[in-house]
Design an enzyme around this catalytic site. Structure first.
Site, PDB file in Angstrom:
ATOM      1  N   ARG A   1      -6.318  11.331  -5.929  1.00 14.93           N
ATOM      2  CA  ARG A   1      -7.580  10.619  -5.721  1.00 14.93           C
ATOM      3  C   ARG A   1      -8.752  11.597  -5.818  1.00 14.93           C
ATOM      4  O   ARG A   1      -9.787  11.269  -6.412  1.00 14.93           O
ATOM      5  CB  ARG A   1      -7.548   9.950  -4.355  1.00 14.93           C
ATOM      6  CG  ARG A   1      -8.733   9.075  -4.017  1.00 14.93           C
ATOM      7  CD  ARG A   1      -8.507   8.566  -2.598  1.00 14.93           C
ATOM      8  NE  ARG A   1      -9.528   7.678  -2.108  1.00 14.93           N
ATOM      9  CZ  ARG A   1     -10.693   8.071  -1.605  1.00 14.93           C
ATOM     10  NH1 ARG A   1     -11.001   9.351  -1.583  1.00 14.93           N
ATOM     11  NH2 ARG A   1     -11.545   7.191  -1.145  1.00 14.93           N
TER      12      ARG A   1
ATOM     13  N   ARG B   1      -3.296   6.570   1.181  1.00 18.65           N
ATOM     14  CA  ARG B   1      -3.829   7.796   1.780  1.00 18.65           C
ATOM     15  C   ARG B   1      -2.894   8.499   2.756  1.00 18.65           C
ATOM     16  O   ARG B   1      -3.134   9.647   3.113  1.00 18.65           O
ATOM     17  CB  ARG B   1      -5.165   7.496   2.470  1.00 18.65           C
ATOM     18  CG  ARG B   1      -6.283   7.272   1.473  1.00 18.65           C
ATOM     19  CD  ARG B   1      -7.457   6.566   2.110  1.00 18.65           C
ATOM     20  NE  ARG B   1      -7.082   5.201   2.444  1.00 18.65           N
ATOM     21  CZ  ARG B   1      -7.902   4.321   3.034  1.00 18.65           C
ATOM     22  NH1 ARG B   1      -9.110   4.677   3.371  1.00 18.65           N
ATOM     23  NH2 ARG B   1      -7.488   3.097   3.288  1.00 18.65           N
TER      24      ARG B   1
ATOM     25  N   ARG C   1       0.818  -1.225   0.000  1.00  8.96           N
ATOM     26  CA  ARG C   1       0.000   0.000   0.000  1.00  8.96           C
ATOM     27  C   ARG C   1       0.844   1.264   0.000  1.00  8.96           C
ATOM     28  O   ARG C   1       0.455   2.282   0.584  1.00  8.96           O
ATOM     29  CB  ARG C   1      -0.957   0.041   1.197  1.00  8.96           C
ATOM     30  CG  ARG C   1      -2.048  -1.010   1.172  1.00  8.96           C
ATOM     31  CD  ARG C   1      -3.279  -0.512   0.436  1.00  8.96           C
ATOM     32  NE  ARG C   1      -4.240  -1.585   0.300  1.00  8.96           N
ATOM     33  CZ  ARG C   1      -5.340  -1.702   1.042  1.00  8.96           C
ATOM     34  NH1 ARG C   1      -5.616  -0.800   1.951  1.00  8.96           N
ATOM     35  NH2 ARG C   1      -6.157  -2.701   0.845  1.00  8.96           N
TER      36      ARG C   1
ATOM     37  N   ASP D   1      -6.898  -2.900  -7.452  1.00  7.03           N
ATOM     38  CA  ASP D   1      -7.433  -3.531  -6.240  1.00  7.03           C
ATOM     39  C   ASP D   1      -7.781  -4.977  -6.532  1.00  7.03           C
ATOM     40  O   ASP D   1      -8.129  -5.327  -7.663  1.00  7.03           O
ATOM     41  CB  ASP D   1      -8.674  -2.787  -5.731  1.00  7.03           C
ATOM     42  CG  ASP D   1      -8.969  -3.170  -4.282  1.00  7.03           C
ATOM     43  OD1 ASP D   1      -8.314  -2.613  -3.388  1.00  7.03           O
ATOM     44  OD2 ASP D   1      -9.824  -4.055  -4.058  1.00  7.03           O
TER      45      ASP D   1
ATOM     46  N   TYR E   1     -14.972 -11.932  -0.019  1.00  4.26           N
ATOM     47  CA  TYR E   1     -15.686 -10.669  -0.274  1.00  4.26           C
ATOM     48  C   TYR E   1     -16.901 -10.889  -1.171  1.00  4.26           C
ATOM     49  O   TYR E   1     -17.941 -10.270  -0.990  1.00  4.26           O
ATOM     50  CB  TYR E   1     -14.738  -9.643  -0.914  1.00  4.26           C
ATOM     51  CG  TYR E   1     -13.685  -9.133   0.052  1.00  4.26           C
ATOM     52  CD1 TYR E   1     -13.968  -8.063   0.904  1.00  4.26           C
ATOM     53  CD2 TYR E   1     -12.430  -9.718   0.151  1.00  4.26           C
ATOM     54  CE1 TYR E   1     -13.025  -7.594   1.810  1.00  4.26           C
ATOM     55  CE2 TYR E   1     -11.477  -9.266   1.045  1.00  4.26           C
ATOM     56  CZ  TYR E   1     -11.781  -8.200   1.875  1.00  4.26           C
ATOM     57  OH  TYR E   1     -10.851  -7.752   2.775  1.00  4.26           O
TER      58      TYR E   1
END
Ligand code: CP3
Length: 344
Positions: free
Chosen positions: A38, A29, A25, A75, A152
């Site tokens: 973003r 962020r 990652r 992703d 998921y």
């Protein structure tokens, strides 16, 4: 192997005085420049599918820190979307998907061969990156492992214990296995296309492998990873594969030999000295600094970083975190980790 990329040397089994380093990652962020791009893209999924902006955020941590590898910005949940599941992200909460719990839900998914129309922008991101990355930086492609992606798809969201996926596995094994087979097939094609577009290494993220016990681990974590690795090695000999069966614990031992992966990524719940003696004996390992150090910093960060470098220095090692860096991390702590690895 003079002149070769450091990360590829480690994956080929070479021991190095200073290990190559990158971070899960690393485009994320915690970086102000990521947050700005973003915002320009509008939302996370629009960023994933905008090849120019996805390439831009992939390059940001390379420019800032000079990591030895860049990981494609995308992703693991793009495969379900490409198979026809609905996917959206709820800010502050995480992903949401349409659920697969019945044969009728499964029948609505498309064939693995249809995924590329949706995923073409991702291959374009890889092509841009392979042109724009510095010559010493390795480009890593990736996908989720079938079990993790299935957790998921079945629950429609992230779950603390993967309960819905375990329930389907027990109550409708045939449907569960058909779903895993579809994801496995799609993943092989997806990673092949990334390699054809310029990915030099691929990584398979099995974030929830640790919740599979005993025989279930062999069947649903190890076996799909073996199948994907074997198919990729046949189509693209020489492209290294990194496996990440997160929280596999004792089952990290022998995982590389059993699956054919060139490197096993370790989470930070395993002791580096134990992993050096029991896992690194089979080849390259990656890891495994706790990501909390990127928030807390200080002498603890330096001490743990040195301990990991020391533990793995007798064999091939790629320095990394044990899991992704979190949004509350301080970018200066990342620099401190890099300086400690490279400067001692
Ligand atoms: O490592 C990288 O920098 C490459 C890009 C990457 C992302 N996700 C970008 C991302 C990779 C390799 C992933 C993998 C991924 N995605 C995993 C496996 C690894 C792991 O972390 O266990 C999983 C389980 C996912 C699914 C996913 N994506 C979740 C659960 C979330 C929400 C949680 C969160 O951190 O917000 C995401 C979103 C996501 N994927 C973000 C990023 C940078 C944050 C999105 C944002 O900008 O708002």
């Amino acid at each position: 192997m003079a002149g070769q990329k450091k990360l590829l040397c480690a994956l080929a089994g070479e021991k190095q005085d200073v290990p190559p380093i990158w971070m899960m990652r690393q485009a994320g962020r915690y970086l102000p420049e990521y947050r700005a791009t973003r915002a320009e893209a509008g939302d996370f999924l629009s960023l994933c599918y905008n090849s120019d902006l996805a390439a831009e955020v992939t390059l940001q941590p390379i420019r800032r820190y000079g990591f030895d590898a860049a990981i494609l910005f995308a992703d693991i949940l793009l495969i379900p979307q490409a198979l026809g599941a609905d996917l959206w992200f709820v800010t502050g909460e995480g992903p949401r998907l349409s659920t697969i719990t019945t044969e009728a839900d499964f029948a609505k998914l498309g064939p693995a061969s249809d995924i590329h129309e949706t995923l073409n922008p991702i291959y374009e991101t890889v092509r841009i990156l392979s042109r724009e990355l510095p010559s010493e930086t390795t480009l890593i492609g990736f996908a989720g492992a079938p079990w993790t992606v299935a957790t998921y798809m079945i629950a429609g969201r992230g779950t603390p214990d993967q309960g819905p996926a375990h329930a389907l596995r027990e109550e409708n094994t045939a449907l569960f296995e058909a779903l895993l087979a579809r994801i496995t097939e799609a993943t092989i094609d997806y990673l092949s296309k990334q390699i054809e577009a310029g990915a030099e290494v691929v990584k398979i993220f099995d974030s929830w492998a640790g919740s599979l016990k005993g025989e279930a681990f062999q069947k649903y974590a190890l076996e799909p990873c073996r199948q994907i690795t074997a198919a990729l090695k046949e189509r693209h000999p020489g492209i290294p594969v990194i496996g990440f069966p997160r929280e596999a614990g004792e089952k990290y031992v022998g995982f590389a030999k059993a699956t054919g992966v060139d490197c096993v990524a370790l989470d930070n719940s395993v002791d580096p000295e134990w992993a050096a003696a029991n896992v690194q004996v089979d080849g390259c390992v990656q890891g495994n600094l706790a990501s909390r150090h990127m928030v807390t910093g200080g002498q603890d960060l330096v001490d743990d970083t040195r301990r990991i470098v020391e533990a793995f220095k007798k064999g091939p090692h790629i320095f990394n975190l044990g899991h992704g860096i979190t949004p509350d991390a301080d970018p200066d702590n990342v620099q401190l980790m890099i300086d400690t690895v490279r400067g001692g």
